[in-house]
Design an enzyme around this catalytic site. Structure first.
Site, mmCIF file in Angstrom:
data_model
loop_
_atom_site.group_PDB
_atom_site.id
_atom_site.type_symbol
_atom_site.label_atom_id
_atom_site.label_comp_id
_atom_site.label_asym_id
_atom_site.label_seq_id
_atom_site.Cartn_x
_atom_site.Cartn_y
_atom_site.Cartn_z
ATOM 1 N N PRO A 89 0.816 -1.223 0.000
ATOM 2 C CA PRO A 89 0.000 0.000 0.000
ATOM 3 C C PRO A 89 0.851 1.275 0.000
ATOM 4 C CG PRO A 89 -0.723 -1.530 1.724
ATOM 5 C CD PRO A 89 0.568 -2.051 1.187
ATOM 6 N N GLU A 116 0.745 -8.118 8.220
ATOM 7 C CA GLU A 116 0.921 -6.659 8.204
ATOM 8 C C GLU A 116 2.052 -6.214 7.270
ATOM 9 O OE1 GLU A 116 -1.118 -4.289 9.549
ATOM 10 O OE2 GLU A 116 -2.377 -6.052 9.853
ATOM 11 N N ARG A 154 -0.299 -8.232 -21.280
ATOM 12 C CA ARG A 154 -1.024 -7.874 -22.505
ATOM 13 C C ARG A 154 -0.325 -6.779 -23.304
ATOM 14 N NH1 ARG A 154 -4.560 -4.150 -22.537
ATOM 15 N NH2 ARG A 154 -6.234 -5.257 -23.585
ATOM 16 N N ASP A 169 -5.833 1.146 -26.425
ATOM 17 C CA ASP A 169 -6.550 1.155 -25.154
ATOM 18 C C ASP A 169 -6.750 2.581 -24.678
ATOM 19 O OD1 ASP A 169 -6.890 -1.497 -25.064
ATOM 20 O OD2 ASP A 169 -5.424 -1.899 -23.488
HETATM 21 C C1 9D3 Z 1 -3.043 -1.935 10.548
HETATM 22 C C2 9D3 Z 1 -3.188 -1.458 9.147
HETATM 23 N N1 9D3 Z 1 -2.968 -2.535 8.212
HETATM 24 C C3 9D3 Z 1 -4.194 -3.271 7.906
HETATM 25 C C4 9D3 Z 1 -5.476 -2.524 7.880
HETATM 26 C C5 9D3 Z 1 -2.292 -2.004 7.038
HETATM 27 C C6 9D3 Z 1 -2.199 -2.993 5.937
HETATM 28 C C7 9D3 Z 1 -1.294 -4.040 5.983
HETATM 29 C C8 9D3 Z 1 -1.227 -4.952 4.959
HETATM 30 C C9 9D3 Z 1 -3.013 -2.863 4.834
HETATM 31 C C10 9D3 Z 1 -2.949 -3.789 3.796
HETATM 32 C C11 9D3 Z 1 -2.040 -4.824 3.866
HETATM 33 C C12 9D3 Z 1 -1.972 -5.815 2.738
HETATM 34 N N2 9D3 Z 1 -2.005 -5.156 1.440
HETATM 35 C C13 9D3 Z 1 -1.197 -5.478 0.448
HETATM 36 O O1 9D3 Z 1 -0.399 -6.377 0.566
HETATM 37 C C14 9D3 Z 1 -1.266 -4.715 -0.773
HETATM 38 C C15 9D3 Z 1 -2.152 -3.690 -1.190
HETATM 39 C C16 9D3 Z 1 -3.279 -3.071 -0.559
HETATM 40 O O2 9D3 Z 1 -3.710 -3.399 0.551
HETATM 41 N N3 9D3 Z 1 -3.903 -2.061 -1.229
HETATM 42 C C17 9D3 Z 1 -3.524 -1.645 -2.463
HETATM 43 N N4 9D3 Z 1 -2.491 -2.189 -3.087
HETATM 44 C C18 9D3 Z 1 -1.819 -3.193 -2.449
HETATM 45 S S1 9D3 Z 1 -0.498 -3.978 -3.060
HETATM 46 C C19 9D3 Z 1 -0.325 -4.954 -1.750
#
Ligand code: 9D3
Length: 246
Positions: A89, A116, A154, A169
């Site tokens: 994220p 996490e 793609r 696209d």
């Molecule tokens: C305590 C806060 N955590 C959970 C609510 C933060 C958190 C940790 C791990 C939020 C998401 C994740 C797992 N997400 C991914 O591995 C991830 C992701 C995403 O959650 N949103 C957008 N793109 C991606 S790419 C990998």
């Protein structure tokens, strides 16, 4: 193009990559996808792949040693010069621009986090780029890795039927797509726009372009801000305002 995916859930990727245009390219050998599971690198009796965060707090992290071993194995099998991407994220939001750069690489290693996330020192040691799917919460990186494989796949030569269907696209042009219609001619009292049945290809091209401009202005102010209008496009927009009586 070579894809390596480091994941605790390889079956998720196998299932998604079993169907569609990218799956066909994998079967034909144009694309290669190899899966690396940190669980296979765990050495203890329970094959542990998670561990507790220093500083406390809720949730677990991925255990460092099995994850790094899986990444190193992916690196060894990848073509030379293949970067490692951590799906997270905190990453750069994936876009057609990001993927256009990626198709120039010999391959990509996609590291999927679970729980996490992963230890910051592993990012420093092993990760070249971080990519995100956008501002919402997923349970892990697998869906983001699949999105990247699909979008990069793609764009790779030979994956799509005709050569320029990828460059046609909508996002390549910076405009959204126009609306589409198929049979029947009238569906639940809703007719197909007359122009699409006129057979006048120039008029149809203009109508579609006008629809793309109107939709982009209405729905995506962020794209609209950056878009450079041609003379023809300015004309199509003012013609639309006249038609609306504005
Ligand atoms: C305590 C806060 N955590 C959970 C609510 C933060 C958190 C940790 C791990 C939020 C998401 C994740 C797992 N997400 C991914 O591995 C991830 C992701 C995403 O959650 N949103 C957008 N793109 C991606 S790419 C990998």
């Amino acid at each position: 193009m070579w894809f390596g995916v480091v994941t605790l859930f390889p079956d998720m990727l196998r299932a998604a990559l079993a169907e569609g245009v990218v799956a066909r390219a994998v079967r034909s050998g144009i694309l290669q996808v190899e899966l690396f599971n940190p669980r296979d690198k765990a050495t203890d009796r329970h094959r542990t792949v998670d561990d507790r965060p220093y500083g406390g707090g809720p949730g677990m992290l991925m255990k460092v040693e099995p994850l790094e071993k899986a990444i190193v194995e992916a690196r060894e099998q990848a073509p030379d010069g293949t970067p490692v991407i951590y799906l997270s994220p905190q990453g750069t939001t994936m876009s057609q621009k990001v993927f256009r750069e990626a198709i120039e690489w010999p391959g990509v290693i996609l590291v999927c986090g679970r729980y996490e996330g992963i230890d910051e020192r592993l990012i420093q040691r092993q990760v070249d780029f971080e990519w995100s799917l956008g501002d919402f919460v997923l349970s892990g990186g697998e869906i983001a890795a699949l999105a990247a494989i699909d979008a990069i796949g793609r764009l790779s030569p030979g994956v799509l039927g005709h050569d320029d269907s990828a460059t046609e696209d909508s996002h390549e042009a910076g405009l959204l797509d126009h609306p589409h219609y198929t049979r029947p001619d009238v569906y639940e009292d809703m007719p197909v726009p007359e122009v699409l049945k006129s057979g006048d290809h120039e008029l149809i091209r203009k109508w579609r372009l006008q629809q793309r401009l109107l939709r982009t202005r209405e729905r995506r102010p962020d794209l609209w801000e950056r878009y450079e209008l041609t003379g023809e496009e300015k004309k199509l927009l003012s013609a639309a305002s006249v038609a609306e009586g504005k």
